[in-house]
Scaffold this active site. Structure first.
Site, PDB file in Angstrom:
ATOM      1  CE1 TYR A   7      -3.984   2.150   0.705  1.00  0.00           C
ATOM      2  CE2 TYR A   7      -2.479   3.323   2.157  1.00  0.00           C
ATOM      3  CZ  TYR A   7      -3.676   3.263   1.475  1.00  0.00           C
ATOM      4  OH  TYR A   7      -4.555   4.312   1.540  1.00  0.00           O
ATOM      5  CE  LYS A  55      -3.667   4.820  -1.749  1.00  0.00           C
ATOM      6  NZ  LYS A  55      -4.713   5.233  -2.684  1.00  0.00           N
TER       7      LYS A  55
HETATM    8  P1  NAD Z   1     -13.487   2.378   0.961  1.00  0.00           P
HETATM    9  O1  NAD Z   1     -12.968   0.968   1.013  1.00  0.00           O
HETATM   10  O2  NAD Z   1     -14.426   2.833   1.982  1.00  0.00           O
HETATM   11  O3  NAD Z   1     -14.105   2.643  -0.491  1.00  0.00           O
HETATM   12  C1  NAD Z   1     -13.419   2.305  -1.657  1.00  0.00           C
HETATM   13  C2  NAD Z   1     -14.400   2.089  -2.786  1.00  0.00           C
HETATM   14  O4  NAD Z   1     -13.650   1.753  -3.917  1.00  0.00           O
HETATM   15  C3  NAD Z   1     -15.373   0.951  -2.520  1.00  0.00           C
HETATM   16  O5  NAD Z   1     -16.686   1.353  -2.809  1.00  0.00           O
HETATM   17  C4  NAD Z   1     -14.898  -0.138  -3.459  1.00  0.00           C
HETATM   18  O6  NAD Z   1     -15.959  -0.954  -3.932  1.00  0.00           O
HETATM   19  C5  NAD Z   1     -14.262   0.645  -4.561  1.00  0.00           C
HETATM   20  N1  NAD Z   1     -13.234  -0.124  -5.279  1.00  0.00           N
HETATM   21  C6  NAD Z   1     -12.330  -0.973  -4.753  1.00  0.00           C
HETATM   22  N2  NAD Z   1     -11.613  -1.535  -5.740  1.00  0.00           N
HETATM   23  C7  NAD Z   1     -12.038  -1.033  -6.909  1.00  0.00           C
HETATM   24  C8  NAD Z   1     -11.715  -1.235  -8.252  1.00  0.00           C
HETATM   25  N3  NAD Z   1     -10.764  -2.112  -8.606  1.00  0.00           N
HETATM   26  N4  NAD Z   1     -12.390  -0.558  -9.189  1.00  0.00           N
HETATM   27  C9  NAD Z   1     -13.373   0.302  -8.853  1.00  0.00           C
HETATM   28  N5  NAD Z   1     -13.739   0.525  -7.585  1.00  0.00           N
HETATM   29  C10 NAD Z   1     -13.086  -0.134  -6.618  1.00  0.00           C
HETATM   30  O7  NAD Z   1     -12.169   3.285   0.924  1.00  0.00           O
HETATM   31  P2  NAD Z   1     -11.961   4.811   1.313  1.00  0.00           P
HETATM   32  O8  NAD Z   1     -11.503   4.887   2.701  1.00  0.00           O
HETATM   33  O9  NAD Z   1     -13.120   5.597   0.892  1.00  0.00           O
HETATM   34  O10 NAD Z   1     -10.679   5.116   0.421  1.00  0.00           O
HETATM   35  C11 NAD Z   1     -10.770   5.745  -0.830  1.00  0.00           C
HETATM   36  C12 NAD Z   1      -9.372   6.098  -1.263  1.00  0.00           C
HETATM   37  O11 NAD Z   1      -8.761   6.868  -0.246  1.00  0.00           O
HETATM   38  C13 NAD Z   1      -8.462   4.898  -1.467  1.00  0.00           C
HETATM   39  O12 NAD Z   1      -7.608   5.141  -2.557  1.00  0.00           O
HETATM   40  C14 NAD Z   1      -7.659   4.841  -0.202  1.00  0.00           C
HETATM   41  O13 NAD Z   1      -6.412   4.216  -0.367  1.00  0.00           O
HETATM   42  C15 NAD Z   1      -7.510   6.297   0.101  1.00  0.00           C
HETATM   43  N6  NAD Z   1      -7.223   6.592   1.508  1.00  0.00           N
HETATM   44  C16 NAD Z   1      -8.044   6.187   2.502  1.00  0.00           C
HETATM   45  C17 NAD Z   1      -7.725   6.481   3.807  1.00  0.00           C
HETATM   46  C18 NAD Z   1      -8.593   6.052   4.977  1.00  0.00           C
HETATM   47  O14 NAD Z   1      -8.145   6.190   6.102  1.00  0.00           O
HETATM   48  N7  NAD Z   1      -9.794   5.576   4.747  1.00  0.00           N
HETATM   49  C19 NAD Z   1      -6.566   7.190   4.092  1.00  0.00           C
HETATM   50  C20 NAD Z   1      -5.766   7.613   3.057  1.00  0.00           C
HETATM   51  C21 NAD Z   1      -6.100   7.297   1.764  1.00  0.00           C
END
Ligand code: NAD
Length: 552
Positions: free
Chosen positions: A458, A462
């Site tokens: 991961y 990123k």
């Molecule tokens: P989440 O898991 O709540 O939602 C992610 C969504 O992406 C889900 O609806 C899932 O079905 C969809 N998804 C997964 N794989 C996919 C694919 N191959 N094609 C299309 N859709 C796909 O995640 P989140 O927390 O909302 O995170 C969103 C983004 O933010 C991600 O890139 C994550 O790495 C990043 N992020 C999250 C956090 C955190 O703490 N939640 C922190 C930093 C970065």
């Protein structure tokens, strides 16, 4: 001196009868004329017929306007306010239906202006106040100043109801003193309501304008500016009418404002600041883009995305859902893309409820054919893409020595390869049209090695997102395409509620200077800024929103 709460009821039961409006007065006079006509056999039938017709039109207007205004909401029916701003259940006056019309008009103003702070100068009926209060956001506030409390229900009854007291502050005392006090504490209002039927209304109007109590794009509403139609008649000697006529003339000749009188009930003047006229008086001012706003848009308007086409991957939940709502609220059409179509459809339905144009699509961003299919579908429906929000991502955990090739490939495939595919497909469209905004979701993990969770793949993915963003951002900027990324800290979404990560929440909190996890709403302004023309000079940037965590 300003008195805060006193015990008697401030707002009288509605005093609204038909005769308060110019049309009501016309109806009254027509009714008298018809009576005379009917008792006099010399009056031709045809004249009686025309009198009857005119009377029907005059009598019918005000009730019809009331009937066609959105019905009072259940929470407003039969409620009034006492002096402390406390709701009180009372039976509404039979002839007070027209209060609802004004209430609805005022509620519309509150919505249109996006008002948060409202000032009432003089008597305003309790129903109107509650109607406006209903349209206010949770942190909105109404300040009402009146010379003396009105008579009405007893304070004991009133104190039984207190749900609105926090949003309504009533200041009883000499109004001039109250206004001075509001200026002294630096108050600023979005809507200022002045009742013209008070002798010093013109002074209050001038005070408001001279002391900047009205915010830049705010509105002043002055009630009763037609005085039952008397205000435009000749040979009027009534001092009250003359005072209102003078007020109207003062407003009409004030170069700082533009205004219109709406024939709503007793007449309602709507007044806003007019920069153009005011500027003519101040010739020595520098009148450049900073003064007028770039392309004549004020800064908040420059964040609007009206007419823009956007998509959000991973839009079915969490951060992506919040991004989709934010872009839509700012005016863009939004395509929601998610691995799980059903999730995308739910978010699309939410947007539809708000009147935001949308479409929902299922796609796996790691597959080139899926990515091309979604872009083709968006272009087929809306003609192009202006805003690409590449947000889909997954998070898996394992110690680096145990990380399987499968975890590595899966993570990199979605988080980096998928994001690259989206950037490339959207970028081709944007480069062709010479304009585009790409916003990638990276992570604080691009800046630090978050711990104690182990997530090599991961973190690497990123960090890759940031380098990809910097590379595309510099390669494409001279062809109108800006590429930036947002790096959230730890956000309270389903992603961090996995079995592996859930137990770590308490531990993380000690690492975050802000002392709490981010909410998805904390990220919404950033995506709108990066999607808007206001950020056109920004590219290749990694915008960290992490409560300070990467600095410790
Ligand atoms: P989440 O898991 O709540 O939602 C992610 C969504 O992406 C889900 O609806 C899932 O079905 C969809 N998804 C997964 N794989 C996919 C694919 N191959 N094609 C299309 N859709 C796909 O995640 P989140 O927390 O909302 O995170 C969103 C983004 O933010 C991600 O890139 C994550 O790495 C990043 N992020 C999250 C956090 C955190 O703490 N939640 C922190 C930093 C970065």
């Amino acid at each position: 001196m300003v008195l805060e709460a006193v015990s008697e009821n401030l707002f009288l039961p509605f005093l609204c009868s038909l005769s308060e409006t110019p049309m009501g007065l016309i109806a009254e006079n027509l009714r008298k004329a018809r009576e005379i006509a009917h008792s006099d056999s010399r009056v031709p039938e045809q004249l009686k017929h025309y009198l009857q017709k005119a009377l029907e039109v005059a009598v019918g207007l005000d009730p019809y306007l009331d009937a066609m205004a959105t019905a009072k909401t259940a929470s407003l029916e039969g409620w009034q306010l006492n002096v402390a701003g406390v709701e009180t259940k009372v039976k509404p006056h039979k002839e007070c239906a027209s209060g609802y019309l004004k209430g609805q008009v005022l509620r519309m103003f509150v919505h249109m202006v996006g008002a948060k702070r409202i000032l009432l100068i003089g008597r305003l009926k309790g129903y109107s106040i509650l109607a406006m209060k209903e349209a206010l956001p949770d942190d909105g506030k109404i300040t009402s100043c009146a010379v003396e409390p009105y008579l009405g229900v007893k304070s004991q009854e009133a104190s039984d109801y207190s749900s609105h007291v926090k949003q309504i502050s009533v200041k009883v005392g000499p109004i001039a003193d109250t206004l001075e006090e509001l200026v002294a504490v630096g108050e600023h209002f979005d809507i200022i309501f002045i009742d013209a039927a008070q002798r010093s209304a013109v002074n209050y109007y001038n005070f408001v304008m001279d002391n900047h109590l009205l915010r830049m794009d705010g509105v002043i509403c002055v009630e009763n500016t037609l005085m039952k139609g008397q205000v435009y008649l000749e040979n009027i000697s009534d001092e009250n009418v003359l005072a209102v006529r003078n007020l109207n003339n003062v407003i009409n000749s004030d170069p700082r404002v533009e205004q219109v009188i709406l024939p709503v009930q007793g007449g309602m003047s709507v007044i806003r600041r007019s920069l153009h006229c005011a500027v003519l008086l101040q010739k020595e001012l520098v009148k450049d883009d900073v003064f007028w706003g770039y392309k004549r848009c004020h800064i908040l308007d420059r964040l609007r995305l009206d007419g823009k086409v956007a998509y959000v991957t991973g839009g079915g939940q969490g951060i992506g859902r919040a991004f989709a709502h934010a872009l839509g609220e700012a005016g863009a059409k939004v395509a929601i893309v998610d691995l799980v179509l059903a999730k995308a459809e739910v978010v699309a339905e939410e947007l539809s409820l708000k009147g935001i144009k949308n479409m929902a699509m299922g796609a796996d961003v790691s597959k080139p054919e899926d990515v091309q299919r979604i872009l083709d579908a968006i272009v087929a429906r809306w003609g192009t893409v202006h805003i690409a929000c590449n947000n889909a991502g997954i998070n898996m955990n394992s110690a680096s020595e145990d990380t399987s090739l499968e975890e590595w490939d899966k993570t990199l495939n979605v988080n980096l390869r998928g994001l690259f595919l989206c950037c490339q497909a959207a970028g081709r469209i944007m480069l062709k049209q010479g304009y585009g905004k790409i916003i990638n979701t990276a992570s604080m993990a691009s800046l630090i090695v978050p711990h104690p969770q182990k997530q090599l793949a991961y973190n690497v993915s990123k960090a890759g997102v940031v380098k990809l963003t910097q590379t595309l951002g510099t390669e494409w900027i001279d062809r109108g395409v800006r590429v930036n990324c947002i790096s959230p800290g730890i956000v309270d979404t389903p992603l961090i509620h996995s079995e592996d990560l859930k137990p770590l929440v308490q531990r993380w909190l000690t690492d975050i200077p802000a002392g709490k996890l981010a909410q998805v709403t904390d990220l919404q302004a950033a995506v709108v800024y990066l999607a808007s023309e206001a950020s056109d000079y920004m590219t290749g940037h990694n915008l960290a929103i992490e409560g300070g965590q990467s600095l410790w």
